[in-house]
Scaffold this active site. Structure first.
Site, mmCIF file in Angstrom:
data_model
loop_
_atom_site.group_PDB
_atom_site.id
_atom_site.type_symbol
_atom_site.label_atom_id
_atom_site.label_comp_id
_atom_site.label_asym_id
_atom_site.label_seq_id
_atom_site.Cartn_x
_atom_site.Cartn_y
_atom_site.Cartn_z
ATOM 1 N N GLY A 152 -32.195 22.927 -10.239
ATOM 2 C CA GLY A 152 -32.765 21.311 -10.233
ATOM 3 C C GLY A 152 -31.686 20.256 -10.777
ATOM 4 O O GLY A 152 -31.343 19.237 -10.030
ATOM 5 N N SER A 196 -2.384 6.974 6.784
ATOM 6 C CA SER A 196 -2.300 5.929 7.763
ATOM 7 C C SER A 196 -1.056 6.146 8.554
ATOM 8 O O SER A 196 0.001 6.562 7.950
ATOM 9 C CB SER A 196 -2.454 4.667 7.202
ATOM 10 O OG SER A 196 -1.543 4.439 6.345
ATOM 11 N N MET A 198 1.845 8.083 6.442
ATOM 12 C CA MET A 198 2.353 7.632 5.054
ATOM 13 C C MET A 198 1.315 8.292 4.236
ATOM 14 O O MET A 198 0.354 9.157 4.565
ATOM 15 C CB MET A 198 2.007 6.291 5.117
ATOM 16 C CG MET A 198 3.120 5.536 5.884
ATOM 17 S SD MET A 198 2.805 3.423 6.018
ATOM 18 C CE MET A 198 1.654 3.538 7.420
ATOM 19 N N ASN A 230 0.695 -1.308 -0.046
ATOM 20 C CA ASN A 230 -0.076 -0.003 -0.068
ATOM 21 C C ASN A 230 0.804 1.276 0.092
ATOM 22 O O ASN A 230 1.234 1.798 -1.155
ATOM 23 C CB ASN A 230 -0.842 -0.134 1.227
ATOM 24 C CG ASN A 230 -1.943 1.072 1.312
ATOM 25 O OD1 ASN A 230 -2.128 1.766 0.354
ATOM 26 N ND2 ASN A 230 -2.347 1.539 2.313
ATOM 27 N N CYS A 231 1.374 1.747 1.218
ATOM 28 C CA CYS A 231 1.986 3.034 1.237
ATOM 29 C C CYS A 231 3.150 3.015 2.058
ATOM 30 O O CYS A 231 3.377 1.930 2.987
ATOM 31 C CB CYS A 231 0.941 4.048 1.813
ATOM 32 S SG CYS A 231 0.014 3.772 3.157
ATOM 33 N N CYS A 245 -1.255 7.978 2.493
ATOM 34 C CA CYS A 245 -2.546 7.762 2.551
ATOM 35 C C CYS A 245 -3.275 7.881 3.757
ATOM 36 O O CYS A 245 -4.165 7.518 4.095
ATOM 37 C CB CYS A 245 -2.939 6.331 2.012
ATOM 38 S SG CYS A 245 -1.876 5.022 2.022
ATOM 39 N N GLU A 298 -13.110 8.775 0.485
ATOM 40 C CA GLU A 298 -14.447 9.301 0.183
ATOM 41 C C GLU A 298 -15.265 8.502 -0.783
ATOM 42 O O GLU A 298 -16.485 8.346 -0.666
ATOM 43 C CB GLU A 298 -14.052 10.799 -0.387
ATOM 44 C CG GLU A 298 -14.026 11.907 0.423
ATOM 45 C CD GLU A 298 -12.356 11.908 0.818
ATOM 46 O OE1 GLU A 298 -11.594 10.978 0.322
ATOM 47 O OE2 GLU A 298 -11.951 12.874 1.557
ATOM 48 N N TYR A 305 -7.835 2.350 11.545
ATOM 49 C CA TYR A 305 -7.509 3.316 10.382
ATOM 50 C C TYR A 305 -8.995 4.010 10.034
ATOM 51 O O TYR A 305 -9.464 3.439 9.437
ATOM 52 C CB TYR A 305 -6.879 2.605 9.288
ATOM 53 C CG TYR A 305 -6.508 3.406 8.127
ATOM 54 C CD1 TYR A 305 -6.059 4.699 8.194
ATOM 55 C CD2 TYR A 305 -6.889 3.082 6.620
ATOM 56 C CE1 TYR A 305 -5.803 5.627 7.046
ATOM 57 C CE2 TYR A 305 -6.528 3.826 5.595
ATOM 58 C CZ TYR A 305 -5.910 4.942 5.912
ATOM 59 O OH TYR A 305 -5.946 5.584 4.581
ATOM 60 N N ASN A 330 2.878 0.042 4.844
ATOM 61 C CA ASN A 330 1.497 -0.716 5.141
ATOM 62 C C ASN A 330 1.275 -1.651 4.191
ATOM 63 O O ASN A 330 1.447 -1.334 2.944
ATOM 64 C CB ASN A 330 0.479 0.451 5.329
ATOM 65 C CG ASN A 330 -0.636 -0.137 5.567
ATOM 66 O OD1 ASN A 330 -1.486 -0.386 4.690
ATOM 67 N ND2 ASN A 330 -1.178 -0.059 6.741
#
Length: 708
Positions: A686, A393, A389, A171-172, A391, A551, A546, A412
């Site tokens: 709208g 974490s 890191m 991962n990171c 991201c 999002e 974590y 990670n």
């Protein structure tokens, strides 16, 4: 007993799988052809009574068919064979054709919008996305246990980065940039020696960043204080040059001024190199390197003065921005910046307060940097201050063989996130059932995380020399396995979670900011933390809780649950779940109280946590921002600011952006209609396009618009 799967993997025996298969076949035949439930149990027990240490999955299925035939249940046996064959076809079915073709046609919205840092239109990025679809297909059908693949599809959990799981990459990380600069490194089989100047050091750093990004799928962080040494080398080089040139014929003050002028030029050029290289490089992942610069003015740093100059220049250039294709200064996506608040720069008369005030101006205009409180970090991490890191974490404290804390050069292994609201929906207010279901799903998350861990075991250092052989993580020998770096707490592995607000609302009827809700939320968070602590103790692997800033996952979980369970007020009706422990964006709470409230969860979620507040018109509220920065230092470990004001990235216009007669967002200054290149927070129409919420005609909302 162990079961050998078709792909050679060895898994624990699970009687429930056998029971489910026979029952499904049983339900598909006429009543007179069925066997009693007690007989199904007997068949399973006969398998278990063999007392075999290991069985092939085909052996188990053969035994079941034989038992059914012995009972004269030929139709049932045939139905079971068909069920077995159908499952085999499902496992082997190609699921990538449609997704890949839709990528090529630019119509695969889920994949194209999953990573906002990637331009899914260009060919180089599409290559990575196509490979990712193949990886996800193999992961789903062959590499993961069926129950985990099903849990991912049903939104029970999210198995992050399945598009890279087929490869032995992680991962990171925190790059050990100091070691690589001081002791040299190797890239593309070419030796890169320790630099002799600041400008060269900056160039090497960007080359390392690009190489690292191409062999992992998450972010990376770089502590810029390691560059201070090389800025001093440049100063000494210029001083020596001028002294030799003038040989005592020029006054010392003049030489000193010449040296500083030349050094300032190199400082600007070096920082500009970092900024422009990162924003113009393209990694093999099809995007700019996902990198964070850690700006920490460490009072014990030998090169503190040089680093103060570097941090100031980085913030100054970020404040200015970077020119887009039309020559307009805009905010670059990378590098992300984290600025550390400490005693000497927390706006209380410290020596480096002037740099913090520059950081505040930068936040007001560019929404960066983020802020870390050194005071709170030391409280939470055994006296240490270090970068998260890439991201966001955080590593756990770890000491080397000499008893020294080490953070750089660690990484990670991966992330699995839990959908908390779905548990609340199913429990439907039944507390006993909620906690039971939570335990079952935590066990499933643990198994999924161990899949990530086992996938990295046995990886050879040759897979990514820049990481394993040449210093970014380690300096292993060629052909050496990385396994020792996976155990003993050297690297982390993360349990993420989404929707603490929604699950609290479901189970208590109130937000987690209110009495009963807060009590429930704290109990739940502590249970999640206890799970990771227990797993760490049992395995020796550094599991962490974590608070993921994912999002897009907030939307994915909400979309799945709305399809499965319908519209639920304050839960699925919003179209998104609240990120990790955060306060729901619709709650009326001021910035100070929000930080106060969320700080208590950051301590529990020590494997990663960030809180943010939205400030309207930040550029006109510098004093208020400075007060918030002071508050961050004393009260919360990690925070950032977002703005509620409209902003056009093409021309820099920062007034209100409205919808034109063709129902398109349009900048009134330059005519820009690309919503991806503007920050719009007020909706007055709208129809908002397929990537926007439909809020109803003339209805206005103040909420941060995310391009998802």
């Amino acid at each position: 007993m162990n079961v050998v799967k078709r792909d050679g993997r060895i898994v624990d025996y699970d009687r429930n799988k056998i029971l489910v298969a026979i029952r499904k076949a049983n339900a598909g035949v006429d009543r007179e052809e069925r066997v009693e439930e007690s007989r199904i149990e007997q068949i399973v027990m006969s398998i278990e009574a063999m007392n075999r240490h290991e069985l092939q999955v085909e052996e188990i299925q053969d035994i079941i068919e034989m038992k059914l035939m012995e009972d004269g249940k030929y139709t049932l046996a045939k139905n079971y064979i068909i069920y077995r064959y159908t499952r085999e076809l499902v496992r082997k079915a190609n699921t990538t054709d449609d997704s890949i073709m839709s990528l090529i046609r630019n119509s695969n919205k889920d994949v194209m919008e999953e990573n906002s840092n990637k331009n899914a239109i260009i060919a180089s990025t599409q290559r990575d996305l196509i490979a990712g679809e193949v990886s996800k297909d193999l992961t789903k059908r062959l590499l993961l246990p069926e129950k985990i693949s099903e849990a991912h599809e049903e939104g029970v959990l999210h198995f992050h980065d399945a598009d890279y799981f087929v490869q032995s990459i992680f991962n990171c990380c925190l790059i050990n940039i100091g070691d690589m600069l001081d002791n040299g490194t190797v890239m593309n089989a070419k030796l890169i020696e320790s630099p002799k100047s600041f400008q060269v050091a900056c160039t090497i750093v960007t080359q390392i960043i690009a190489a690292v990004a191409s062999s992992q799928y998450g972010g990376q962080s770089v502590d810029v204080r390691h560059l201070g040494k090389y800025l001093r080398l440049s100063r000494e080089k210029y001083r020596k040059r001028y002294e030799e040139k003038f040989q005592g014929n020029v006054e010392e003050e003049v030489i000193a001024q010449l040296v500083e002028d030349r050094l300032q030029d190199e400082l600007r050029s070096g920082v500009q190199t970092i900024q422009y290289q990162i924003n113009t490089l393209m990694t093999t992942n099809g995007q700019s390197p996902f990198v964070t610069l850690f700006l920490n003015l460490d009072k014990d740093d030998e090169y503190l003065e040089e680093n103060a100059m570097i941090v100031e220049e980085i913030l100054r250039q970020r404040l200015e921005g970077i020119k887009n294709e039309k020559g307009v200064y805009v905010t670059p996506a990378f590098p992300k910046l984290i600025y550390v608040l400490d005693e000497h720069n927390c706006l209380r008369g410290g020596k480096y307060d002037y740099i913090t005030r520059l950081a505040v101006r930068c936040s007001a205009k560019r929404m960066y940097p983020d802020y870390i409180s050194a005071k709170k970090m030391r409280e939470n991490y055994e006296g240490n201050v270090f970068s998260c890191m890439g991201c966001r974490s955080f590593l756990t404290p770890w000491k080397d063989e000499n008893g020294n804390y080490k953070f750089e050069g660690r990484f990670n292994q991966g992330v699995v996130s839990l959908n908390l609201p779905q548990i609340g929906i199913i429990a439907d207010g039944d507390m006993e059932y909620f906690w039971q279901l939570l335990e079952e799903r935590l066990a499933l998350c643990f198994e999924a995380l161990m899949c990530r861990h086992h996938a990295l075991e046995g990886t050879l250092s040759d897979v990514s020399p820049i990481h394993w052989q040449y210093g970014a993580i380690a300096r292993l020998k060629k052909g050496e396995k990385i396994d020792k770096l996976l155990h003993g707490g050297y690297s982390t592995i993360s349990l993420g979670y989404i929707g603490l607000y929604e699950v609290t609302k479901l189970m208590t009827g109130v937000s987690h900011t209110e009495g009963e809700g807060r009590e429930f939320a704290m109990k739940l968070m502590k249970r999640l933390r206890m799970a990771t602590d227990t797993w760490k103790e049992a395995t020796g692997i550094a599991f962490g809780l974590y608070g993921t800033p994912a999002e897009s996952l907030c939307y994915r979980f909400a979309r799945i649950d709305k399809q499965r369970f319908g519209t639920i007020k304050d839960v699925t009706d919003k179209g998104y779940y609240t990120n990790s422990y955060h306060v729901d964006v619709r709650e009326k709470i001021d910035a100070f109280h929000k930080f106060d409230f969320e700080a208590q969860f950051q301590v529990i979620s020590s494997g990663g946590a960030i809180s943010y507040v939205e400030i309207p018109n930040m550029r006109h509220n510098l004093e208020a921002l400075e007060e918030l920065v002071k508050y961050i230092y004393d009260n919360i470990q990690y925070a950032e600011f977002n703005t509620k004001s409209d902003y056009c990235q093409v021309c820099g216009y920062d007034g209100e952006i409205k919808v034109n007669e063709n129902l398109e967002w349009e900048c009134p200054q330059c005519g820009n209609k690309d919503h991806a290149k503007m920050n719009v927070t007020r909706r007055t129409c709208g129809y908002l396009g397929e990537n926007f919420w439909n809020v109803g005609k003339t209805k206005e909302i103040n909420a941060r618009v995310l391009h998802i």
